[in-house]
Design a protein around this motif. Structure first.
Motif, short mmCIF file in Angstrom:
data_model
loop_
_atom_site.label_atom_id
_atom_site.label_comp_id
_atom_site.label_asym_id
_atom_site.label_seq_id
_atom_site.Cartn_x
_atom_site.Cartn_y
_atom_site.Cartn_z
N HIS A 1 -0.19 -7.71 4.84
CA HIS A 1 0.72 -8.67 4.15
C HIS A 1 1.83 -7.83 3.69
CE1 HIS A 1 1.91 -11.85 1.53
NE2 HIS A 1 2.25 -10.85 0.47
N LYS A 2 1.63 -6.42 3.15
CA LYS A 2 2.68 -5.65 2.52
C LYS A 2 3.37 -4.81 3.50
CE LYS A 2 1.79 -6.32 -1.94
NZ LYS A 2 3.06 -6.81 -3.06
N GLY A 3 2.71 -4.85 4.94
CA GLY A 3 3.54 -3.90 5.65
C GLY A 3 3.40 -2.59 5.42
N LEU A 4 2.08 -2.37 4.92
CA LEU A 4 1.68 -0.96 4.66
C LEU A 4 0.85 -0.34 5.89
CD1 LEU A 4 1.13 -1.25 0.71
CD2 LEU A 4 2.98 0.04 1.97
N PRO B 1 -14.70 -1.90 -1.09
CA PRO B 1 -13.52 -1.09 -0.55
C PRO B 1 -12.99 -0.14 -2.04
CG PRO B 1 -12.69 -3.22 -1.24
CD PRO B 1 -13.85 -3.36 -1.16
N VAL B 2 -12.53 0.98 -1.24
CA VAL B 2 -12.06 1.88 -2.22
C VAL B 2 -10.59 2.12 -1.53
CG1 VAL B 2 -12.07 4.19 -3.15
CG2 VAL B 2 -14.10 2.96 -3.01
N LEU B 3 -9.51 2.09 -2.27
CA LEU B 3 -8.15 2.66 -1.71
C LEU B 3 -7.75 3.78 -2.24
CD1 LEU B 3 -5.47 1.22 -0.03
CD2 LEU B 3 -4.81 0.83 -2.31
N ARG B 4 -7.43 4.76 -1.53
CA ARG B 4 -6.77 5.75 -2.10
C ARG B 4 -5.42 5.95 -1.48
NH1 ARG B 4 -8.99 11.63 -2.40
NH2 ARG B 4 -10.58 11.19 -1.00
N ASP B 5 -4.31 6.05 -2.49
CA ASP B 5 -2.91 5.91 -1.89
C ASP B 5 -2.42 7.17 -3.06
OD1 ASP B 5 -0.44 5.07 -1.34
OD2 ASP B 5 -0.29 3.92 -3.13
N GLY B 6 -2.35 8.35 -2.12
CA GLY B 6 -1.64 9.59 -2.75
C GLY B 6 -2.82 9.99 -3.74
N TYR C 1 -3.05 -3.60 -7.80
CA TYR C 1 -2.54 -2.35 -7.60
C TYR C 1 -1.36 -2.66 -6.63
CZ TYR C 1 -1.47 2.16 -6.10
OH TYR C 1 -0.98 3.21 -5.56
N LEU C 2 -1.64 -3.14 -5.63
CA LEU C 2 -0.52 -3.25 -4.58
C LEU C 2 0.58 -4.00 -4.97
CD1 LEU C 2 -2.94 -3.90 -1.31
CD2 LEU C 2 -1.70 -1.68 -1.92
N ASP C 3 0.46 -5.04 -5.63
CA ASP C 3 1.85 -5.81 -6.49
C ASP C 3 2.41 -4.88 -7.36
OD1 ASP C 3 1.70 -8.03 -4.76
OD2 ASP C 3 0.87 -9.22 -6.35
N GLN C 4 1.62 -4.09 -8.15
CA GLN C 4 2.23 -3.29 -9.08
C GLN C 4 3.05 -2.38 -8.45
OE1 GLN C 4 -0.50 -1.28 -11.30
NE2 GLN C 4 1.25 0.28 -11.91
N ALA D 1 7.40 -5.62 -3.24
CA ALA D 1 7.99 -6.61 -2.38
C ALA D 1 6.81 -7.25 -1.75
CB ALA D 1 8.67 -5.67 -1.20
N LYS D 2 7.02 -8.58 -1.26
CA LYS D 2 6.05 -9.51 -0.75
C LYS D 2 4.82 -9.68 -1.52
CE LYS D 2 5.59 -10.64 3.38
NZ LYS D 2 4.89 -10.74 4.72
N PRO D 3 4.99 -10.26 -2.98
CA PRO D 3 3.98 -10.48 -3.88
C PRO D 3 2.70 -11.00 -3.31
CG PRO D 3 5.85 -11.27 -4.67
CD PRO D 3 5.99 -11.02 -3.25
#
Ligand SMILES: N[C@@H](CCC(=O)N[C@@H](CS)C(=O)NCC(=O)O)C(=O)O
Length: 219
Positions: A22-25, A49-54, A67-70, A74-76
């Motif tokens: 949805h976020k295009g990531l 799930p566990v997300l590692r982002d940096g 977390y993704l929205d914060q 974009a694209k909430p």
């Protein structure tokens, strides 16, 4: 968690995949067995799930949505603070109505696709939770009837709008869809394809597959 690592069979991991899409990531996904849980130590807990982002590590599907929205506004997925709080309620309702019926039809499929190293753990942990053996619990026909009942409110909403969140899909859709993708990748479809929810799922599936290719399914 699986003998066939190409199968993604956690409904909560599906939620996160759909939210990332949805976020295009773009993302890399690491297949795991239950017996690999030491690999999750970096997250301070034991579930996917566990997300590692940096440097950021976030576990729990709802926390990942927030977390993704914060981090990527974009694209909430959720929108305002009130929507974020409501998500908790929606998630609790979904968890109580959807998986129980689905699991009756899926539990033996799940066991069959696990890596043999996970068989004992899966059986013991789930039998303790269910209070009976997997075989006693498995009942696809009863599960389908239970699911049909549970889907009524969702069918009613989807009879009047294309997505649970309105004209476009967002967090509510992905919270629910995680369970549908879970059943689908385990080779089942315990809902009617031409019901509002069936049409909705096909729409989300087509969108997913258009970007990430066919969902691998257990035969
Ligand atoms: N609250 C979590 C629930 C996650 C969850 O239940 N994950 C399961 C896989 S579907 C898990 O990791 N189970 C590990 C185990 O049973 O040992 C979320 O929504 O992310």
């Amino acid at each position: 968690m699986r003998r066939r690592p190409e199968l993604v069979f956690s409904p909560y991991c599906w939620r996160v995949r759909l939210a990332l899409l949805h976020k295009g990531l773009s993302f890399d996904s690491q297949p795991m067995r239950f017996s690999d849980r030491a690999k999750l130590a970096f997250s301070g807990q034991q579930m996917v799930p566990v997300l590692r982002d940096g440097e950021e590590v976030v576990s729990d599907s709802l926390a990942i949505f927030r977390y993704l929205d914060q981090r990527y506004p974009a694209k909430p997925l959720l929108g305002d603070a009130m929507s974020s709080a409501r998500l908790e309620l929606i998630d609790q309702l979904i968890r109580h109505i959807l998986p129980a019926g689905m699991l009756k039809g899926l539990v033996l499929n799940l066991h069959a696709v696990l890596d043999p190293a996970d068989h004992d753990y899966f059986r013991e942990s789930r039998e303790q939770r269910l209070g009976m053996t997997l075989e006693q619990f498995a009942d696809p026909v009863a599960g389908q009837a239970q699911l049909q009942q549970a889907l009524r409110p969702l069918d009613a909403v989807l009879a009047t709008q294309p997505y649970l969140d309105g004209a476009e899909p967002a967090a509510s859709d992905y919270l629910v869809a995680g369970f549908f993708f879970w059943a689908w990748c385990l080779g089942e479809q315990p809902w009617s394809g031409d019901s509002p929810i069936g049409v909705w799922f096909q729409r989300l599936l087509s969108q997913y597959e258009a970007q990430l290719g066919p969902v691998k399914r257990a035969v």
